[in-house]
Enzyme design. Structure first.
Site, short mmCIF file in Angstrom:
data_model
loop_
_atom_site.label_atom_id
_atom_site.label_comp_id
_atom_site.label_asym_id
_atom_site.label_seq_id
_atom_site.Cartn_x
_atom_site.Cartn_y
_atom_site.Cartn_z
NE ARG A 104 6.23 -11.16 9.61
CZ ARG A 104 6.11 -10.55 10.81
NH1 ARG A 104 5.23 -10.97 11.71
NH2 ARG A 104 6.87 -9.51 11.09
CG ASP A 158 14.52 -11.81 4.09
OD1 ASP A 158 15.39 -11.91 4.97
OD2 ASP A 158 13.30 -11.93 4.32
CD GLN A 162 6.40 -8.82 2.24
OE1 GLN A 162 6.21 -8.84 1.02
NE2 GLN A 162 6.96 -9.82 2.89
O1 IFM Z 1 13.03 -7.97 6.62
C1 IFM Z 1 12.40 -8.92 5.82
C2 IFM Z 1 11.47 -9.72 6.69
O2 IFM Z 1 12.18 -10.36 7.71
C3 IFM Z 1 10.70 -10.73 5.88
N1 IFM Z 1 10.04 -10.11 4.80
C4 IFM Z 1 10.87 -9.33 3.93
C5 IFM Z 1 11.64 -8.27 4.70
C6 IFM Z 1 12.55 -7.50 3.74
O3 IFM Z 1 13.37 -8.35 3.02
#
Ligand code: IFM
Length: 800
Positions: free
Chosen positions: A343, A492, A689
């Protein structure tokens, strides 16, 4: 509406309209030298680290500037750029296409009968980048042109110093013109100091020209632009003379111009190179491009061969061209990018993440195991050494990770350095699907006996590392004997603490115990096999007793003991992940699976995928439900979290529901949305995402491109689920779960050194199932092929 198309033969995405709704990026280079470039040449570069090795500046506000700008000026005074931005000529007269390929991007422009091709790439294994510019005179008269390259160097290698600490970083740089190149020197005043001063040393970057002589240069950004001007109308480009001003303090840059004359029909190529190198090294690089066109052609071919080799292990031909293009090229490329860059660097992640997220990286590995198992193995090793000796994963694994010597969330120093105050409940549990996929794809079962360090102290075999991951969950159980949610689980935004419990983690734990039963059986470790079976049974009872709520699985328990996600809750009474994971883990009965998955379709699904939960949080969020911080329909607050679609696809495919699996696949597929770009906004060739859910006024708009667990999870859902490539320790099961309107498909797969040529025929239009399977003409039992029966080349036919 579309802004381009896929050229599958060349494995390129061709942007035909440069005014895309967001910057559409491509990745160049490797961890040694990385770069991003948009469809308008915006972007940045860095050596090793986006945080500490930054070379080119980029401003992360979506305006997509500055960039690697190449300007073309005619002696009569007209000028334009090789990419549409920054000059932005009227698109009625100026034609521009951008071809994003694997590791390179090409911009073709036509204006006033001059055709230009700007090719950007980082040569394989090298630590510099190339901007090759070819210009062709398509008119019937001789043309005189000035070609200019502009690179906005950062004032410091460290991104934060460049952007924030301006009272310092603006006063350490200068530029020096050295023949056909411009050198930017940082901390140049330390050139007589034999040792670093206050940890600072002299650093050099360069922009060089090969293939023509520099006619003028500029090392000061503001002098290059001119007062009141921007990148679209720099004064030196407008006049054709950059003024030969060196940079000293303030914002230094590299700008170089050269003059070329073109007879009618003639083409000339020059190459600009850029990197973080000394004068001597820069000269060597520059010399490589003395014959720019030939060198560029050779290096591009090498890059293409490298990528071809990475993608060949799995190629498919199905009736859906969008699916083919994603699986054969773009989803795979996306998986490699997340695998490589984690990331760290995109147009959203500005380089400051100082390490790997445990779960993210262990998940990312899954996306490339079938393509590059040895790369995967190396990273699995690395992640196992980031497991603490209590079995938990380090929430953040530093890029400088030093196995055996790391602090852990139990140490104040770790918390201070990483900002992660506690363990997350799920991190180490991701090892089970990942390690199992590696073992079954490769048959490399000896890996289980490899001895590896823990992050803090001690060492153990891979098999023992996995046992410790089980132990971690057992040591962190809540009141119902389910895994505690700790600082977070996959979500998260769910902070369930030591007393609250997570159904998702419980299901992951069930999957882990199931995996360990199988591995223990292989190891003839009867005692552990019995132990895993016993815990699995107990967990099954608990989950069924406390988490099954009539027609769905609930999401867990708060610290106060309140049940999350139950039918009667006013908000968030239906969650996606516990339903799909109940199937994936193998826990759900047929009745539970049908009920829960039907409810997902009814309650959560939408035109762009299923939302994470429903209704969104607003007035009834419990203390740990942090999703409420987001607007409704966004991210963890009832957004369509794209990664979760991968689990949904897999779950439906495992149930044999090919139509549903494919429906979910297409809803969130970038390529399938190529003609709906005005809604999706993101690149049609990479995942995001999340997508805004129905609760948002921008339903369907997607965000956070490229670096997301979506890429690997959808890849697994597609390959293991839809295509049904399901290896286990002994061989491979072939169990496609496809749309019933498909007549069949073909798969070319490398498996344990053998090549499988698989033909699936579906004359009766089934969604799944196997009437017969033949291997090299021999009828097999069911749909299973033991690895021992494979030859080097194998013809496999499956009739559904
Ligand atoms: O699973 C997480 C990931 O580790 C980071 N982005 C958000 C996702 C969901 O909360």
């Amino acid at each position: 509406m579309n802004y381009g198309y896929f050229d599958d033969k060349k494995r390129e995405y061709v942007i035909t309209r440069p005014d895309t709704p967001a910057p559409w990026a491509n990745y160049l280079g490797s961890p040694e030298y990385g770069a991003l470039i948009s469809g308008n040449a915006g972007g940045y570069s860095f050596r090793k680290s986006g945080a500490d090795g930054r070379i080119l500046r980029y401003v992360f506000t979506g305006l997509d500037e500055p960039g690697r700008y190449l300007y073309i000026r005619e002696d009569e005074g007209e000028y334009w750029s090789a990419s549409w931005k920054p000059v932005c000529k009227d698109l009625k007269e100026y034609r521009n296409i951008c071809r994003h390929g694997l590791g390179y991007s090409v911009f073709e422009a036509d204006y006033r009968d001059i055709h230009s091709e700007a090719t950007y790439y980082v040569p394989a294994g090298k630590t510099h980048e190339v901007w090759a510019l070819s210009v062709t005179n398509n008119s019937d008269k001789a043309r005189k042109l000035t070609l200019t390259a502009f690179a906005e160097f950062t004032c410091h290698n460290n991104y934060e110093q460049d952007q924030v600490n301006l009272q310092y970083s603006r006063f350490i740089g200068r530029t020096v013109a050295e023949g056909n190149r411009i050198m930017q020197v940082l901390h140049g005043n330390l050139d007589t100091q034999s040792a670093p001063v206050d940890n600072k040393i002299v650093e050099k970057r360069f922009l060089a020209l090969s293939g023509a002589l520099v006619s003028s240069y500029c090392g000061d950004r503001d002098a290059f632009l001119g007062c009141g001007r921007r990148y679209g109308n720099p004064v030196g480009v407008e006049t054709g003379d950059l003024g030969n001003e060196d940079g000293y303090n303030e914002y230094t840059c590299g700008a170089l111009s050269c003059k070329v004359e073109l007879a009618p029909g003639e083409t000339k190529t020059v190459a600009f190179t850029l990197g973080l190198h000394s004068s001597e090294e820069a000269q060597e690089i520059q010399d490589l491009y003395a014959q720019p066109a030939a060198q560029v052609k050779k290096e591009l071919e090498e890059l293409k061969e490298e990528w071809e080799a990475r993608l060949t292990p799995l190629q498919i031909e199905t009736p859906d061209p969008d699916f083919n293009t994603m699986i054969n090229t773009w989803n795979a490329y996306n998986c490699f990018m997340t695998f490589i860059w984690s990331r760290a660097a995109s147009f959203i992640y500005c380089g400051l993440r100082n390490g790997y997220g445990y779960r993210d990286t262990v998940q990312d590995i899954q996306g490339i195991i079938h393509l590059a198992p040895s790369m995967a193995k190396e990273k699995i090793r690395f992640m196992l050494t980031a497991q603490v000796d209590n079995g938990g994963g380090l929430p953040l694994v530093k890029f400088t990770h030093n196995p055996g010597h790391e602090d852990t969330p139990d140490d104040a120093s770790y918390v201070q350095a990483t900002g992660h105050p506690a363990y997350r409940a799920d991190d180490a549990l991701w090892l089970f699907p990942t390690v199992y996929k590696y073992l079954s794809e490769t048959g490399d079962l000896a890996f289980l006996d490899e001895d590896l360090l823990f992050a803090n102290k001690g060492h153990a075999t891979v098999y023992e590392h996995l046992k410790m991951a089980i132990q971690f969950s057992l040591d962190h159980l809540g009141v119902h004997e389910m895994p505690a949610g700790l600082y977070a689980d996959w979500n998260d935004c769910l902070r369930l603490g030591k007393a609250g419990e997570s159904t998702f983690v419980a299901l992951q734990f069930y999957y882990a115990l199931r995996t360990m039963e199988e591995l223990a059986a292989y190891k003839k470790d009867d005692e552990y096999q019995a132990f895993a079976t016993e815990h699995k049974k107990a967990l099954e009872e608990v989950i069924n007793k406390y988490c099954w709520d009539e027609d769905r699985f609930t999401r867990g328990f708060t610290e106060a003991g309140e049940r999350i996600g139950e039918r009667k809750a006013p908000e968030a009474n239906m969650w996606l992940n516990p339903q799909s994971w109940a199937v994936i883990s193998g826990l759900a009965t047929k009745e539970q699976a049908d009920s829960a998955m039907n409810l997902v379709h009814e309650r959560l699904n939408s035109a762009y995928g299923a939302v994470l939960m429903d209704p969104p949080y607003h007035s009834h969020a419990f203390d740990g439900a942090l999703g409420v911080i987001y607007n409704q329909g966004t991210k963890e607050n009832a957004g369509i979290f794209s990664q979760t679609q991968g689990w949904l696809i897999l779950a439906e495919a495992l149930l044999g529901n090919g139509d549903r699996a494919y429906e979910y696949y297409r809803e969130n597929s970038p390529a399938a949305q190529n003609d709906r770009v005005e809604t999706r906004h993101l690149e049609p060739y990479c995942y995001g995402q999340f997508t805004e859910g129905p609760a948002s006024p921008h339903f369907g708009r997607s965000h956070v491109h490229w670096l997301t667990g979506t890429a690997s999870t959808i890849m697994v859902g597609s390959v293991e689920g839809i295509l049904g490539m399901r290896p286990d320790l002994e061989g491979i099961r072939i169990a496609p779960s496809i749309p019933s309107d498909w007549d069949g498909l073909k798969i070319e797969k490398t498996f344990r050194g053998s090549r499988l040529h698989i033909t699936v025929k579906n004359p009766d239009h089934a969604q799944s199932g196997c009437k017969s399977l033949t291997l090299n003409g021999k009828l097999m039992e069911g749909n299973y092929i033991p690895a021992a029966e494979l030859k080097e080349e194998n013809e496999i036919e499956l009739a559904m």
